[in-house]
Design a protein around this motif. Structure first.
Motif, PDB file in Angstrom:
ATOM      1  N   ILE A 196     -30.558  97.902  30.684  1.00 16.35           N
ATOM      2  CA  ILE A 196     -31.559  97.064  31.319  1.00 16.35           C
ATOM      3  C   ILE A 196     -30.971  96.477  32.608  1.00 16.35           C
ATOM      4  N   GLU A 197     -31.820  95.878  33.413  1.00 17.03           N
ATOM      5  CA  GLU A 197     -31.375  95.234  34.652  1.00 17.03           C
ATOM      6  C   GLU A 197     -31.153  93.751  34.364  1.00 17.03           C
ATOM      7  N   ASN A 198     -29.937  93.412  33.974  1.00 14.06           N
ATOM      8  CA  ASN A 198     -29.588  92.029  33.637  1.00 14.06           C
ATOM      9  C   ASN A 198     -28.086  91.829  33.869  1.00 14.06           C
ATOM     10  N   PRO A 199     -27.661  91.926  35.143  1.00 19.21           N
ATOM     11  CA  PRO A 199     -26.228  92.040  35.430  1.00 19.21           C
ATOM     12  C   PRO A 199     -25.463  90.731  35.433  1.00 19.21           C
ATOM     13  N   VAL A 200     -24.164  90.897  35.274  1.00 21.48           N
ATOM     14  CA  VAL A 200     -23.210  89.835  35.585  1.00 21.48           C
ATOM     15  C   VAL A 200     -22.473  90.242  36.854  1.00 21.48           C
ATOM     16  N   SER A 201     -22.040  89.254  37.608  1.00 26.49           N
ATOM     17  CA  SER A 201     -21.218  89.506  38.789  1.00 26.49           C
ATOM     18  C   SER A 201     -19.751  89.461  38.393  1.00 26.49           C
ATOM     19  N   HIS A 202     -19.012  90.469  38.813  1.00 27.50           N
ATOM     20  CA  HIS A 202     -17.570  90.474  38.566  1.00 27.50           C
ATOM     21  C   HIS A 202     -16.902  89.652  39.660  1.00 27.50           C
ATOM     22  N   LEU A 203     -16.123  88.651  39.255  1.00 24.55           N
ATOM     23  CA  LEU A 203     -15.587  87.684  40.209  1.00 24.55           C
ATOM     24  C   LEU A 203     -14.121  87.864  40.527  1.00 24.55           C
ATOM     25  N   ASN A 204     -13.355  88.366  39.603  1.00 22.23           N
ATOM     26  CA  ASN A 204     -11.898  88.342  39.722  1.00 22.23           C
ATOM     27  C   ASN A 204     -11.378  89.649  40.307  1.00 22.23           C
ATOM     28  N   LEU A 205     -11.042  89.638  41.590  1.00 16.39           N
ATOM     29  CA  LEU A 205     -10.488  90.821  42.229  1.00 16.39           C
ATOM     30  C   LEU A 205      -8.976  90.679  42.339  1.00 16.39           C
ATOM     31  N   GLU A 206      -8.252  91.382  41.461  1.00 14.90           N
ATOM     32  CA  GLU A 206      -6.798  91.327  41.549  1.00 14.90           C
ATOM     33  C   GLU A 206      -6.325  92.131  42.757  1.00 14.90           C
ATOM     34  N   THR A 207      -5.107  91.926  43.147  1.00 14.57           N
ATOM     35  CA  THR A 207      -4.569  92.665  44.281  1.00 14.57           C
ATOM     36  C   THR A 207      -4.468  94.153  43.934  1.00 14.57           C
ATOM     37  N   SER A 208      -4.428  94.965  44.963  1.00 14.29           N
ATOM     38  CA  SER A 208      -4.329  96.412  44.755  1.00 14.29           C
ATOM     39  C   SER A 208      -3.059  96.778  43.995  1.00 14.29           C
ATOM     40  N   SER A 209      -1.983  96.067  44.265  1.00 17.24           N
ATOM     41  CA  SER A 209      -0.722  96.342  43.561  1.00 17.24           C
ATOM     42  C   SER A 209      -0.841  96.042  42.074  1.00 17.24           C
ATOM     43  N   VAL A 210      -1.459  94.926  41.741  1.00 17.56           N
ATOM     44  CA  VAL A 210      -1.658  94.563  40.340  1.00 17.56           C
ATOM     45  C   VAL A 210      -2.604  95.558  39.671  1.00 17.56           C
ATOM     46  N   PHE A 211      -3.654  95.956  40.377  1.00 17.17           N
ATOM     47  CA  PHE A 211      -4.607  96.921  39.819  1.00 17.17           C
ATOM     48  C   PHE A 211      -3.934  98.250  39.528  1.00 17.17           C
ATOM     49  N   LEU A 212      -3.024  98.673  40.395  1.00 12.59           N
ATOM     50  CA  LEU A 212      -2.283  99.914  40.148  1.00 12.59           C
ATOM     51  C   LEU A 212      -1.405  99.795  38.913  1.00 12.59           C
TER      52      LEU A 212
END
Length: 296
Positions: A199-215
């Motif tokens: 369904i169309e009932n989204p949450v917004s993702h807020l926490n953008l970790e650094t690219s290094s941490v994401f890797l």
């Protein structure tokens, strides 16, 4: 009626709980919000006021138990017939987030609903671009596409499940490290022919970790994938990474890719943490690292 379950780790979830509490109160439903902190090392004190909100419960663990076990623990503490899992680093996009889910419960006979995820359109700092681009392209998927691929495009960061389903099919507690516990759970639903209604009932993702941490987290997730592929056929059947690796093995290219990854790893990581990271390069990085893990 509704148990909202929020696993917390190193994040201030108080504003999220406050918003969900307000929306539930406005709907006039029976509800509870259960939050468990999985032995955070940061932001710990900021979540303690959750326990002073009506119908809200906050538990602080002193030993990290992992993403699968904490979700099962949250469910075991719940008292209502519907479970709404919401990640701590998300926030309802709309003020009718809860009422939309309640409407679905009343109108549909489905037992699992996924409302979607969105990301901000504002470009983040250069050192956080990889996570943002990945989220925009691979997670913020339009409803029409999600409906065409209901299992491939569902995540547990915003999912409503009837408790009777979860009582039978819970998260795999053998998965103790980061990654793929949600994928394994969704594949269980698929194999058991339990529909996921998008369904169309989204949450917004807020926490953008650094690219290094994401890797680093991506590498941990791939290590987890290797571990669970040995014992969980549901993941092995459905995972693109594993399918690609099997093709490379059949062609006898897997060891070559593993060696090539070792040679190019630093260069690839430099690109992925740059101002213009490519998801194609990211995909190559992942299959290269998985071949490297499987080189023995």
């Amino acid at each position: 009626m509704l148990s909202i379950l929020i696993p917390i780790y190193n994040y201030n979830a108080y504003s999220l709980v406050l918003e969900l509490h307000k929306q539930c109160t406005d709907c006039g439903i029976n509800f509870e919000i259960i939050s468990i902190d999985d032995a955070s090392t940061q932001q710990k004190s900021k979540n303690k006021p959750i326990q002073f909100l009506t119908n809200c419960f906050f538990v602080e663990l002193f030993e990290n138990i992992g993403r699968s076990k904490i979700r099962n623990l949250l469910a075991s503490m719940s008292n209502y017939e519907w479970l709404l899992y919401v990640d701590c680093d998300t926030f309802p996009k709309n003020s009718d987030f809860i009422s939309n889910y309640i409407s679905q419960i009343n109108l549909s006979d489905k037992k699992v609903f996924f409302g979607g995820i969105v990301y901000t359109k504002d470009k983040p700092e250069n050192d956080r671009l990889l996570r943002w681009i990945f989220g925009q392209e691979r997670e913020a998927i339009p409803l029409s596409e999600r409906k065409r691929n209901p299992y491939k495009t569902a995540f547990v960061s915003n999912i409503l499940i009837k408790k009777t389903v979860f009582d039978i099919f819970s998260f795999d507690e053998k998965i103790t490290n980061y990654g793929y516990e949600d994928f394994a759970f969704i594949q269980t639903l698929k194999l058991e022919n339990i529909d996921i209604e998008h369904i169309e009932n989204p949450v917004s993702h807020l926490n953008l970790e650094t690219s290094s941490v994401f890797l680093l987290k991506t590498k941990t997730a791939l290590e987890t994938l290797l571990f669970i592929s040995k014992t969980n056929s549901k993941v092995e059947i459905e995972s693109k990474i594993i399918k690609t690796h099997k093709i490379l093995c059949a062609l006898k290219f897997n060891l070559f890719i593993a060696k090539l990854f070792q040679k190019l790893q630093v260069r690839l990581e430099h690109h992925l943490t740059s101002e213009k990271p490519s998801l194609l390069v990211f995909d190559c990085y992942k299959i290269g690292y998985f071949c490297y893990l499987n080189r023995k």
